[in-house]
Design a protein around this motif. Structure first.
Motif, PDB file in Angstrom:
ATOM      1  N   ARG A  74      -1.178  -2.256  -4.569  1.00 46.59           N
ATOM      2  CA  ARG A  74      -0.423  -2.077  -6.099  1.00 46.59           C
ATOM      3  C   ARG A  74       0.429  -3.397  -6.323  1.00 46.59           C
ATOM      4  O   ARG A  74       1.306  -4.122  -5.276  1.00 46.59           O
ATOM      5  N   GLN A 102      -4.322  -7.444 -14.607  1.00 50.42           N
ATOM      6  CA  GLN A 102      -5.069  -6.808 -14.985  1.00 50.42           C
ATOM      7  C   GLN A 102      -6.480  -7.073 -16.284  1.00 50.42           C
ATOM      8  O   GLN A 102      -7.337  -5.850 -16.238  1.00 50.42           O
ATOM      9  N   SER A 112      -8.737  -7.184 -13.243  1.00 51.77           N
ATOM     10  CA  SER A 112      -9.206  -5.321 -12.628  1.00 51.77           C
ATOM     11  C   SER A 112      -9.649  -3.984 -13.196  1.00 51.77           C
ATOM     12  O   SER A 112      -9.613  -3.363 -13.464  1.00 51.77           O
ATOM     13  N   ASP A 138      -5.641   4.952  -1.041  1.00 47.40           N
ATOM     14  CA  ASP A 138      -5.786   4.329  -2.119  1.00 47.40           C
ATOM     15  C   ASP A 138      -4.967   2.892  -2.410  1.00 47.40           C
ATOM     16  O   ASP A 138      -5.446   2.616  -0.735  1.00 47.40           O
ATOM     17  N   GLY A 139      -5.664   1.990  -2.514  1.00 47.68           N
ATOM     18  CA  GLY A 139      -5.711   0.668  -2.941  1.00 47.68           C
ATOM     19  C   GLY A 139      -3.954   0.051  -2.842  1.00 47.68           C
ATOM     20  O   GLY A 139      -3.228   0.541  -2.925  1.00 47.68           O
ATOM     21  N   LEU A 182      -7.572  -3.425 -16.373  1.00 50.64           N
ATOM     22  CA  LEU A 182      -6.986  -2.423 -16.657  1.00 50.64           C
ATOM     23  C   LEU A 182      -6.078  -2.700 -17.895  1.00 50.64           C
ATOM     24  O   LEU A 182      -5.641  -2.474 -18.604  1.00 50.64           O
ATOM     25  N   PRO A 206      -2.124  -1.104 -10.290  1.00 50.45           N
ATOM     26  CA  PRO A 206      -3.063  -1.400  -9.064  1.00 50.45           C
ATOM     27  C   PRO A 206      -3.877  -2.645  -9.133  1.00 50.45           C
ATOM     28  O   PRO A 206      -3.795  -3.083 -10.410  1.00 50.45           O
ATOM     29  N   PRO A 255      -9.347  -2.907  -5.131  1.00 49.83           N
ATOM     30  CA  PRO A 255     -10.223  -1.889  -5.156  1.00 49.83           C
ATOM     31  C   PRO A 255      -9.079  -0.451  -5.714  1.00 49.83           C
ATOM     32  O   PRO A 255      -7.525  -1.061  -5.268  1.00 49.83           O
ATOM     33  N   ARG A 256      -9.180   1.002  -6.070  1.00 55.26           N
ATOM     34  CA  ARG A 256      -8.424   1.407  -6.695  1.00 55.26           C
ATOM     35  C   ARG A 256      -8.022   2.021  -5.419  1.00 55.26           C
ATOM     36  O   ARG A 256      -7.744   3.096  -4.384  1.00 55.26           O
ATOM     37  N   LEU A 257      -9.731   2.291  -4.417  1.00 59.04           N
ATOM     38  CA  LEU A 257      -9.421   3.058  -2.865  1.00 59.04           C
ATOM     39  C   LEU A 257     -10.131   1.907  -1.904  1.00 59.04           C
ATOM     40  O   LEU A 257     -10.964   1.041  -2.410  1.00 59.04           O
ATOM     41  N   GLN A 258      -9.609   2.226  -0.784  1.00 53.95           N
ATOM     42  CA  GLN A 258      -9.693   1.103   0.302  1.00 53.95           C
ATOM     43  C   GLN A 258     -10.433   2.218   1.545  1.00 53.95           C
ATOM     44  O   GLN A 258      -9.428   3.368   1.502  1.00 53.95           O
ATOM     45  N   TYR A 317       0.838  -1.033  -0.058  1.00 53.85           N
ATOM     46  CA  TYR A 317       0.175  -0.121  -0.149  1.00 53.85           C
ATOM     47  C   TYR A 317       1.217   1.284   0.074  1.00 53.85           C
ATOM     48  O   TYR A 317       2.102   1.343   0.823  1.00 53.85           O
TER      49      TYR A 317
END
Length: 303
Positions: free
Chosen positions: A276, A296, A299, A273-274, A301, A160, A163-166, A148
């Motif tokens: 990576r 990818q 997600s 941010d989630g 991507l 990523p 989740p992109r955000l947590q 993270y």
């Protein structure tokens, strides 16, 4: 130099450094510690320099040993990649994928990714190494890592994963709230029992909240402290009523729906941010490239 060292002996030397000792290296290589010790002594005799400093508790490289390890490790990694490329040239991905990950991604982010990956590539052996500290994945013998917001070396790339955000949530059991009351403001948490996580270095993970457009840190009463390596088990103690826990919201969603946990101070939760996936920009063998493709695709991507 008396004799040219055997590549097998050099690999054993790297295994001792990466494993942290003769016994651990022997377990990793499927042999006995005495063979490891004999091999290192022979290698030192061949090179004419000491490579390892030994004590009853630890093993570490000498200056000459560290320099040797830094120079030969990329060569072996390149050779492993070449062998993997040859083995996978007919379209079937084979080999081994080693991932160094924090405990936070083990309960829910990794399982669906690895299930899909193994469905597509059943001949790849996957190893998960759980480590919550910042790690040099190359030195640790891993193909890739997940972190993270970690600062990455310039020869690393990242994407990523999950989740992109947590959200960082606070939760407690209904029984705990009934017995101790529902906190109405962040300051109230200082009078409540907290289930806290401790990093391997000894630091307690802070509870971060957002109040009046500013980030604040709150210190509850520590009713229970759990090693961060056991991060996925903390919710069980919250369900049992031991106190309020700070955890990612996606860990808590099933409990919120079932009513076994209730949200605490939800308007003050922080969004981060989630995670990576990061890996070296070179030496990406077929198993790792296939895992990157899976991440990818799942997600969204794909380019």
């Amino acid at each position: 130099m008396k004799n040219s060292p055997s590549p097998d002996h050099l690999k054993i030397f790297l295994a001792v450094l990466d494993s942290g000792g003769f016994r651990a290296a022997a377990q990793r290589l499927g042999t006995v510690p005495s063979r490891i010790s004999t091999t290192i002594s022979r290698l030192e005799a061949d090179l004419g320099v000491p490579l390892l400093l030994r004590s009853t508790r630890s093993v570490r490289a000498t200056e000459q040993g560290q320099r040797l390890a830094d120079q030969i490790r990329p060569l072996f990694q390149g050779m492993d990649t070449a062998v993997s490329e040859a083995a996978n040239s007919m379209g079937t991905v084979r080999g081994r994928l080693s991932l160094n990950v924090p405990g936070a991604v083990v309960p829910d982010i990794l399982p669906p990714l690895l299930a899909e990956y193994r469905r597509l590539h059943p001949e790849v052996e996957v190893e998960i190494v759980v480590d919550n500290d910042r790690v040099d994945i190359i030195a640790a013998g891993c193909d890739a890592g997940i972190r993270y917001g970690a600062h990455l070396d310039k020869d690393m790339v990242s994407i990523p994963i999950g989740p992109r955000l947590q959200q960082l949530a606070l939760a407690a059991s209904p029984a705990y709230v009934q017995a101790n009351g529902m906190p109405q403001a962040p300051d109230d948490l200082t009078r409540h029992a907290g289930i806290r996580y401790r990093l391997n270095g000894g630091t307690l993970l802070a509870w971060r909240l957002r109040q009046d457009a500013q980030f604040i840190t709150v210190e509850p009463l520590s009713a229970l402290v759990i090693s961060v390596n056991a991060v996925s088990g903390g919710l069980a103690y919250a369900r049992a009523g031991l106190g309020i826990i700070g955890a990612f919201r996606n860990w808590c969603d099933a409990d919120f729906k079932a009513g076994t946990l209730v949200p605490i101070l939800e308007p003050f939760w922080v969004t981060l941010d989630g995670p990576r996936l990061y890996y070296p920009s070179r030496f990406a063998g077929a198993p790792l490239r296939a895992f990157i493709d899976t991440c990818q695709r799942l997600s969204g991507l794909d380019r």
